[in-house]
Design a protein around this motif. Sequence first.
Motif, PDB file in Angstrom:
ATOM      1  N   ASP A 115       0.840  -1.198   0.000  1.00  0.00           N
ATOM      2  CA  ASP A 115       0.000   0.000   0.000  1.00  0.00           C
ATOM      3  C   ASP A 115       0.878   1.252   0.000  1.00  0.00           C
ATOM      4  O   ASP A 115       1.883   1.316   0.694  1.00  0.00           O
ATOM      5  CB  ASP A 115      -0.867  -0.051   1.261  1.00  0.00           C
ATOM      6  CG  ASP A 115      -1.776   1.134   1.353  1.00  0.00           C
ATOM      7  OD1 ASP A 115      -2.529   1.334   0.394  1.00  0.00           O
ATOM      8  OD2 ASP A 115      -1.711   1.858   2.349  1.00  0.00           O
ATOM      9  N   LYS A 116       0.448   2.262  -0.784  1.00  0.00           N
ATOM     10  CA  LYS A 116       1.281   3.461  -0.951  1.00  0.00           C
ATOM     11  C   LYS A 116       1.574   4.159   0.375  1.00  0.00           C
ATOM     12  O   LYS A 116       2.692   4.575   0.648  1.00  0.00           O
ATOM     13  CB  LYS A 116       0.576   4.454  -1.884  1.00  0.00           C
ATOM     14  CG  LYS A 116       0.948   4.249  -3.332  1.00  0.00           C
ATOM     15  CD  LYS A 116       0.313   5.323  -4.201  1.00  0.00           C
ATOM     16  CE  LYS A 116       0.580   5.038  -5.665  1.00  0.00           C
ATOM     17  NZ  LYS A 116      -0.124   5.980  -6.531  1.00  0.00           N
ATOM     18  N   ALA A 117       0.529   4.275   1.195  1.00  0.00           N
ATOM     19  CA  ALA A 117       0.714   4.981   2.467  1.00  0.00           C
ATOM     20  C   ALA A 117       1.773   4.279   3.311  1.00  0.00           C
ATOM     21  O   ALA A 117       2.591   4.913   3.974  1.00  0.00           O
ATOM     22  CB  ALA A 117      -0.600   5.056   3.219  1.00  0.00           C
ATOM     23  N   GLU A 118       1.772   2.949   3.265  1.00  0.00           N
ATOM     24  CA  GLU A 118       2.752   2.207   4.052  1.00  0.00           C
ATOM     25  C   GLU A 118       4.151   2.406   3.495  1.00  0.00           C
ATOM     26  O   GLU A 118       5.117   2.555   4.238  1.00  0.00           O
ATOM     27  CB  GLU A 118       2.408   0.715   4.055  1.00  0.00           C
ATOM     28  CG  GLU A 118       1.181   0.407   4.866  1.00  0.00           C
ATOM     29  CD  GLU A 118       0.981  -1.085   5.049  1.00  0.00           C
ATOM     30  OE1 GLU A 118       1.883  -1.861   4.688  1.00  0.00           O
ATOM     31  OE2 GLU A 118      -0.085  -1.455   5.562  1.00  0.00           O
ATOM     32  N   VAL A 119       4.247   2.408   2.165  1.00  0.00           N
ATOM     33  CA  VAL A 119       5.551   2.594   1.540  1.00  0.00           C
ATOM     34  C   VAL A 119       6.113   3.957   1.935  1.00  0.00           C
ATOM     35  O   VAL A 119       7.289   4.089   2.294  1.00  0.00           O
ATOM     36  CB  VAL A 119       5.432   2.474   0.003  1.00  0.00           C
ATOM     37  CG1 VAL A 119       6.719   2.901  -0.672  1.00  0.00           C
ATOM     38  CG2 VAL A 119       5.086   1.056  -0.384  1.00  0.00           C
ATOM     39  N   VAL A 120       5.247   4.972   1.904  1.00  0.00           N
ATOM     40  CA  VAL A 120       5.698   6.310   2.258  1.00  0.00           C
ATOM     41  C   VAL A 120       6.166   6.353   3.711  1.00  0.00           C
ATOM     42  O   VAL A 120       7.208   6.917   4.040  1.00  0.00           O
ATOM     43  CB  VAL A 120       4.566   7.336   2.005  1.00  0.00           C
ATOM     44  CG1 VAL A 120       4.917   8.674   2.616  1.00  0.00           C
ATOM     45  CG2 VAL A 120       4.332   7.490   0.516  1.00  0.00           C
ATOM     46  N   ALA A 121       5.393   5.720   4.571  1.00  0.00           N
ATOM     47  CA  ALA A 121       5.776   5.721   5.986  1.00  0.00           C
ATOM     48  C   ALA A 121       7.113   5.025   6.188  1.00  0.00           C
ATOM     49  O   ALA A 121       7.970   5.470   6.956  1.00  0.00           O
ATOM     50  CB  ALA A 121       4.693   5.039   6.810  1.00  0.00           C
ATOM     51  N   LEU A 122       7.300   3.907   5.467  1.00  0.00           N
ATOM     52  CA  LEU A 122       8.582   3.200   5.560  1.00  0.00           C
ATOM     53  C   LEU A 122       9.712   4.084   5.050  1.00  0.00           C
ATOM     54  O   LEU A 122      10.791   4.154   5.643  1.00  0.00           O
ATOM     55  CB  LEU A 122       8.520   1.914   4.735  1.00  0.00           C
ATOM     56  CG  LEU A 122       7.768   0.745   5.356  1.00  0.00           C
ATOM     57  CD1 LEU A 122       7.617  -0.362   4.328  1.00  0.00           C
ATOM     58  CD2 LEU A 122       8.519   0.225   6.555  1.00  0.00           C
ATOM     59  N   GLY A 123       9.433   4.750   3.931  1.00  0.00           N
ATOM     60  CA  GLY A 123      10.451   5.618   3.352  1.00  0.00           C
ATOM     61  C   GLY A 123      10.859   6.721   4.307  1.00  0.00           C
ATOM     62  O   GLY A 123      12.037   7.038   4.447  1.00  0.00           O
ATOM     63  N   GLU A 124       9.870   7.266   4.991  1.00  0.00           N
ATOM     64  CA  GLU A 124      10.160   8.315   5.960  1.00  0.00           C
ATOM     65  C   GLU A 124      11.080   7.767   7.058  1.00  0.00           C
ATOM     66  O   GLU A 124      12.031   8.416   7.479  1.00  0.00           O
ATOM     67  CB  GLU A 124       8.849   8.832   6.555  1.00  0.00           C
ATOM     68  CG  GLU A 124       8.991  10.136   7.305  1.00  0.00           C
ATOM     69  CD  GLU A 124       7.639  10.718   7.717  1.00  0.00           C
ATOM     70  OE1 GLU A 124       6.610  10.077   7.457  1.00  0.00           O
ATOM     71  OE2 GLU A 124       7.638  11.816   8.285  1.00  0.00           O
ATOM     72  N   GLN A 125      10.777   6.536   7.490  1.00  0.00           N
ATOM     73  CA  GLN A 125      11.613   5.916   8.513  1.00  0.00           C
ATOM     74  C   GLN A 125      13.051   5.768   8.052  1.00  0.00           C
ATOM     75  O   GLN A 125      13.987   6.076   8.775  1.00  0.00           O
ATOM     76  CB  GLN A 125      11.088   4.521   8.851  1.00  0.00           C
ATOM     77  CG  GLN A 125      10.054   4.503   9.938  1.00  0.00           C
ATOM     78  CD  GLN A 125       9.550   3.091  10.163  1.00  0.00           C
ATOM     79  OE1 GLN A 125      10.239   2.113   9.894  1.00  0.00           O
ATOM     80  NE2 GLN A 125       8.334   2.988  10.657  1.00  0.00           N
ATOM     81  N   VAL A 126      13.201   5.250   6.832  1.00  0.00           N
ATOM     82  CA  VAL A 126      14.552   5.025   6.322  1.00  0.00           C
ATOM     83  C   VAL A 126      15.264   6.364   6.130  1.00  0.00           C
ATOM     84  O   VAL A 126      16.449   6.499   6.424  1.00  0.00           O
ATOM     85  CB  VAL A 126      14.511   4.220   5.002  1.00  0.00           C
ATOM     86  CG1 VAL A 126      15.906   4.057   4.411  1.00  0.00           C
ATOM     87  CG2 VAL A 126      13.859   2.876   5.216  1.00  0.00           C
ATOM     88  N   PHE A 127      14.515   7.356   5.672  1.00  0.00           N
ATOM     89  CA  PHE A 127      15.095   8.672   5.422  1.00  0.00           C
ATOM     90  C   PHE A 127      15.733   9.230   6.689  1.00  0.00           C
ATOM     91  O   PHE A 127      16.857   9.706   6.694  1.00  0.00           O
ATOM     92  CB  PHE A 127      14.002   9.621   4.918  1.00  0.00           C
ATOM     93  CG  PHE A 127      14.494  10.980   4.500  1.00  0.00           C
ATOM     94  CD1 PHE A 127      14.913  11.207   3.197  1.00  0.00           C
ATOM     95  CD2 PHE A 127      14.559  12.028   5.406  1.00  0.00           C
ATOM     96  CE1 PHE A 127      15.373  12.452   2.793  1.00  0.00           C
ATOM     97  CE2 PHE A 127      15.018  13.277   5.015  1.00  0.00           C
ATOM     98  CZ  PHE A 127      15.428  13.489   3.705  1.00  0.00           C
ATOM     99  N   TYR A 128      14.982   9.143   7.771  1.00  0.00           N
ATOM    100  CA  TYR A 128      15.495   9.695   9.030  1.00  0.00           C
ATOM    101  C   TYR A 128      16.338   8.696   9.801  1.00  0.00           C
ATOM    102  O   TYR A 128      17.038   9.059  10.724  1.00  0.00           O
ATOM    103  CB  TYR A 128      14.336  10.175   9.901  1.00  0.00           C
ATOM    104  CG  TYR A 128      13.691  11.435   9.375  1.00  0.00           C
ATOM    105  CD1 TYR A 128      14.309  12.662   9.569  1.00  0.00           C
ATOM    106  CD2 TYR A 128      12.501  11.390   8.659  1.00  0.00           C
ATOM    107  CE1 TYR A 128      13.742  13.823   9.072  1.00  0.00           C
ATOM    108  CE2 TYR A 128      11.931  12.548   8.151  1.00  0.00           C
ATOM    109  CZ  TYR A 128      12.558  13.764   8.363  1.00  0.00           C
ATOM    110  OH  TYR A 128      12.011  14.906   7.876  1.00  0.00           O
TER     111      TYR A 128
END
Lengths: 844, 256, 543
Positions: free
Chosen positions: A623-636
């Motif tokens: 799901d896109k929302a989950e991917v974005v949330a994961l990406g945010e985690q990896v980003f920070y």
Amino acid sequence: MNKINWRRFWVVLGLLLVAGWSMADGVGDIPPYRQFGGMSSRNIVWIVAQVKLMFAAFILGVPMFAILIEYIGMLTKDEKFDKLAKEFIKLSLIAFSATATLGAILLFLLITLYPSFWNYMSGVFAPTMWIYPVLFFAESFTLYLYWYGWDWLSGNKKKWHLMLGILLNVFGTALVVLTNAWATFMMTPNGIDMDTGSVISVWEAINNATWQPLNIHRLIANAVFGGAIAGAYAGFRFLTAETDEQRAYYDWMGYIGNFVAVSVFLVLPFAGYWLGKEIYDHNQQMGITLMGGFLSWLWIIQAIMIGILFLSANFYLWVGMERIEGAERYKKYIKYLLIVLLVCVLVWATPHSLVASLEEARKMGGTHHPLLGVLGVMSAKNTAVNLMILTTFLSFMLYRRGNKEATVPWRVKGMTAQWFVLGLAATFVIYLGVKGYFVDAATRIGYAPKQVLAVLLAIVVFTSMDIALFKNAKIVGRIRWGTIPARAQYALFLLAITFCWLMGLMGYARSALRQHWHVYGVMRDTSPDAFLPTLGQASFKISASVIIFLLMTSFVMWLGSLGSKKADGPKGRGWKGLLVFSKVTVFGLAVIFGFVIFANRIPQVEHRPPMELSADQDVFSMDKAEVVALGEQVFYGKGTCALCHGIGEAGPRAPDLKPVGKLASQHKPDLTTSQYIIESMVDPGAYIVEGYGNIMPAVNRPPISLSAQELFVVAAYLESLSGDITITKDDVPAQAESAAADAGPALTFGDPAKGREIFFGKGICFTCHMVGGEGSPAGIGPELTEIARINTADYIKESILEPTKVVVAGYQPIMPPTLGDSLTAREFNDLMAFMMSLNGEVSQ
Amino acid sequence: MIRNPLFQAFLLMVGAYIFYTYGIAVLSKPIPSSLVTQYMGITLGVVFLYMASSNDVWSEFKRPIYETLLGLTPTHRTVRLVALIAIPLFVGYRTYMGVKPSTQAPPPFRTVHPANPESISFNGKTISMITQANPLRADAAQYESHVAVGKRVYYQHCFYCHGDTWAGDGHFARGFVPKPAKFTGDETLAILTESYVFWRIAKGGPGLPREATPWNSAMPAWEGRLSEDEIWSVIMYLYDAIGKEPRSQSSVGEGH
Amino acid sequence: MSAILFFFMLQSDLGATTYDKYCAQCHGEQGDGQGIATEFVMPRPRNFTTGVFKFRSTQSGQLPLESDLEKVVREGIRGTSMPSFAQLGESEIKAVVAHIQGYYQAVIDRDKEEGFYPPKVAEMGNPPKVTDALITHGREVYLQSGCGDCHGYEGRADGPSSLTLKDDYDESILPANLNRGWEFRAGHELTDIFRAFTTGLSGTPMASFADAIPADDRWALASYVQSLSVGEEPTASAQVSASIVDQLPESMDDPLWDSAPEAYFPLTGQMMWAPVNHQPGVRSVTVKALHDQSSVALLVSWDDPSFSVAGAEAPGGADEEDDWGFETEEEDDFGDFFDEEPAAQVDADQFAIQFPSGFPAPNERPYIVMGDGSNPVNLWRWVQDGSLASQQAPAEAQSGHANLWTEYKGNVSLSSELAKGRNQISALSDGTPLKGSVHYLNGRYHLMVTRTLLTDSEDEVQLEVGKFLPILFWAWDGHRNEKEAMGNLSAWFFLRLEQPVDRSVYVKTAGAAFLTAILLLWAIRAARDSSRQEPSEVVESAT
């Protein structure tokens, strides 16, 4: 129900075929999971495993007291006991093949639906998996021998028959203990390398932290379960009995079943506490999930069910006193016992934080009630359960002396002493319970075993005195076996159904503890079923298991009764049997319906696995929302991107990434947005935003080493900041997936301590740079405290040798390029080693 | 009539209801309806068991019902008629109340202590929730200075919600639902390890696991605003201020 | 003797340790009001060394009694950061007050020399019975004595000179909002209010009126001020309920609004992300809602003492010659409302309503500060752009104050925004069906917003009838330079659009009643059958 059974039958048949295929396939990639049709693998395995477990508990629990009853029969020479033991064994005999079949189904289900998991488990436990069938074989044959040899090994050969019975129990217990090792290993793995999962010691894997507590807990529970089911069986036979003789016999059998179930049940809570304590001690996360977190509401259902068990057991005894002449002397105590039980059940079932609307919560000043909130904690619960145990014990003692009158000369003193002991224990339990509120947690935990000991001690003392008191007691009346009212039999059914359901519930709790892990902390459940259902949803599965089990049990018992019909009495009771059966079925369904309603009324929370990236997770189709949330985690997090970049503002060393999704067309018109972002990450030098230095490391290489999945989610997150997510799996270059693997070793042959001396000495680096608060505060050169975390050895080396090649934005290109000449090779290596040690954690 | 068990049971239930709804409210504060329902269910069961525990009482208990059902006397017939009308009406009323659109906001449910993750990444550094102890406690000589730093952090960033006396009643607490965490008492800090507290401070409301929704927590993630040492310091200060010891790590880490 | 000495030492030691543990963080280790938390409290903590105290029972210009200070420690000061320390116990409170007196010993010594110490209690007299006539008289005194010049025509701190007031430190200070009795620092009892007029609040522009206004008039004034508000803050509502109307009101003056229930929600400063708002400008909103099954109308009201258009010159701030410190400090009368430093220029007043974007589920709420990347929110935002037409104030206000109060009224445009966190806000495409109108008068804003329940954009909130829809309110006071995430916000509450009872409810109700009746009839039949078969066992067979 029949319909569902048929469906299940076809499913099972199909699965067997699938299993055959997968074995025939031999080599080839094994998928981690398989689905069967549209059904959830987890639910199939859940229900089959639960039903199998109940059968197993029954066939292991029943022989335990069958042998005891046979022994009593041998001692007392009372034929009745021998007959009862035999009937019990007959029950377990007919349930035996059902258990074996279910076990086979479960095995095939696991092999076919969870191949990777099963592969891993069989890898760890291979040696024990050979022992298992041997034990099973031995147990079967001992059982046959025990059953068929009943008449043969009678008379003076009886002790050999008893030996066989003991052997049967030894094998049965060994089987439970062995399978417990597998189950507990999944919860609290041991004896393996926690990182790789490879086996270090099979014995350690078996002897994991929760193995022994679960062994004890299950052995006790099995005995209770066996007693409860046998009691319900007797209840049914009582209701359908044709003759007074039959009624008397089955009345007595129900009484024995209830007695066994309840007396063993009294110690079960303590075994449960031990198991819970081991879990909490082993892992705080699990402990919190169990008691304070996700599963905390489950204990409210459990409390209600335990209340039902205590109440119905006591009720059975009280109604049973109706058939004891002389017992009316004790009837007047019932209401006091009931009041104690009521108060205890209310306390036991009071949640700590209550379900309240905002208005209700305001009225009581928060989610904790100022008065009743006090009842929600351990001290109150322990006190309540101990008092319930004492009360139930007392009920039984009153029942026991119903038709007896002590004749010993010290009877008045003796009985006073008995009451005193009981009162003392109750006072002590209450005293510790109250005191528990005024001491710290560690001391409070120490009170629980003291309360238990006091109760057990009181029971032992009371019983010993009772035996002495009523030796040669005067019998004031007879027990009119067979005249117990029918409603008492429903108490037996309630006991059995509640116990089945409770067992299913606790099975759910124990499995749910592992959360989204197959083997906790080692092997993650990455299937679509990795979430934990709400209690309401779980209640449907538990109910399905219970209903299937009870129907199957009824069926095998009916089969068993076919053979003995002629011997038992006249034919023609089919209609009555059917009538009673339908009544009992309606009753049972109503009880189960009640549990389901209750489980659905309390707060419903679904436990979703945390959004973390794992190696085998398919992020590309998430799901896109989950991917974005994961990406945010990896980003920070792992990506450490935020050390240089900002979102919505320029970072300390690198551009604002908020508009990055819109910049591709300006910077690199021939690339799509997602291609541009990926390129910027794996080949950062390809386009440099004006004003910034070419200082960014390729993030798919060490030290950052993002995987292809991590690149994907970060890119998706960045795209989401200023527009739609367009990235697909194909945008992530194939080489990115392997780039992380070809990591060169970091420079380690230098001595960082000496390098530090060079930094602050000969190299005069400190005159412009800062490290961990030391050095030049003027900000002439960049801060280097975290340089090894954000960049590679190659980059650092280059920056020292050719300092003007890449200059960080905002700094002057003034660093002298002379270090390479002025330092010796060793000194240079030491300096590099020091630089590589700068990962943000400054060592003094 | 007073001697009849059915009537007595009825009286008992009415008495129990009055006690649960009004009695407890008088003694302390009113209890929510969910608990009243639960208590009444248990009480009904117990009263029923009492009536059924003796043959004589049980038949007396059932007799009026039977007589009414059979309509033995004109009075019984009248009662039967009234019951025939009243009971379905009552059931209908309850059903109506149950199925009509609810006007009351759903109860805010929250998991009291959501389970912590195995480890967290704090500014890119992995911190194990299972083995990590407060590193600042290693040097006992520095205790006072760490607590002083923690006190400064607390009064600069925390006290306006969590309060001057650590009771979750700071001057901004009035605006929050749920209220900010209360640190005093036995329900929060006293039963948690310091790494758990670290996790809650570092990741705040946004970092709660998904099963903890709807948490509604306004707690910010302090990861970006406080350093690791500042967080450990403020934890030390809090335990110092409330005079409690953190749950020990030693028993927690076994086997891992 | 030594025991007394020891006790004395213990006392002073107790005062010092208690002070260090509970007081020093705000009031400073030297009692000078310079503690580690000084910047973060509202208003600035008292500097004990000056010996100036606002809340006294003593005559104007004199020091407070010990009991006055003890009362403050014990009960705290409402509407400020000073909490109640009642849990300390009386001996600690006495000790800490003795300790605090040590900080202004010099002032005590001076007053002793001048003969003002010990201080004299101000004459209070007995409160009269509050009547409507007394209140009406109080209103006259209020206007004639010029109270409205600072406290505003309706008491909302919006008087013409309110923004130019300075305290003893020459820093800006706002008068009390008399509509918020629960924030009256000295209390909302009639005697508390009367005492404030009588003793004055030292260090603030609120002087003693003991000489200027006769006691009878002061009692009348006190009863009028008390009548403006209640003494306890209303409890926060759980939800805004919108009942169904045939047609939504066209304007906020429509009498339809009178029947809609009003919900009250407290606001706090945004404290979760830097820059944080330690001195919240808007402290609550009241909300009403109506819907007609295709559109919803919300009527929101909040107090704001200043009508701020971005870029306007701030009153009282522009002609200051000295450079102000970065921290604000001011104290005021019994309700100093905010700490505010009027900047040279003000920002725009704003208001926003926040929903989860898309179709909200009651049990899933985004992070309260404008959501995050995976859980975005939809903001309906109004920004004061100066387009509102100014009008003559109501007739009554013109008598004697003709040019002091202005009314602003008109239709405004609102924007619909998607926020994925406080700094990731993007405007959603135009053609948004949001409509709004604003009315500002006497320090109070009213904003009416209407929108269709459903829209075409999946980023905008879709409002479903009968659902509990999470809702949250934001307000910004431009005069206090509140903008972006540095605003005031409520917690998540619910908006519920009343649902017409549909037919299935009646079907279920009737069905349940019918089934019960069938069951009862069956029971009667079964009882009859069993009595016919075994008349002697009527009772027994039931088991």
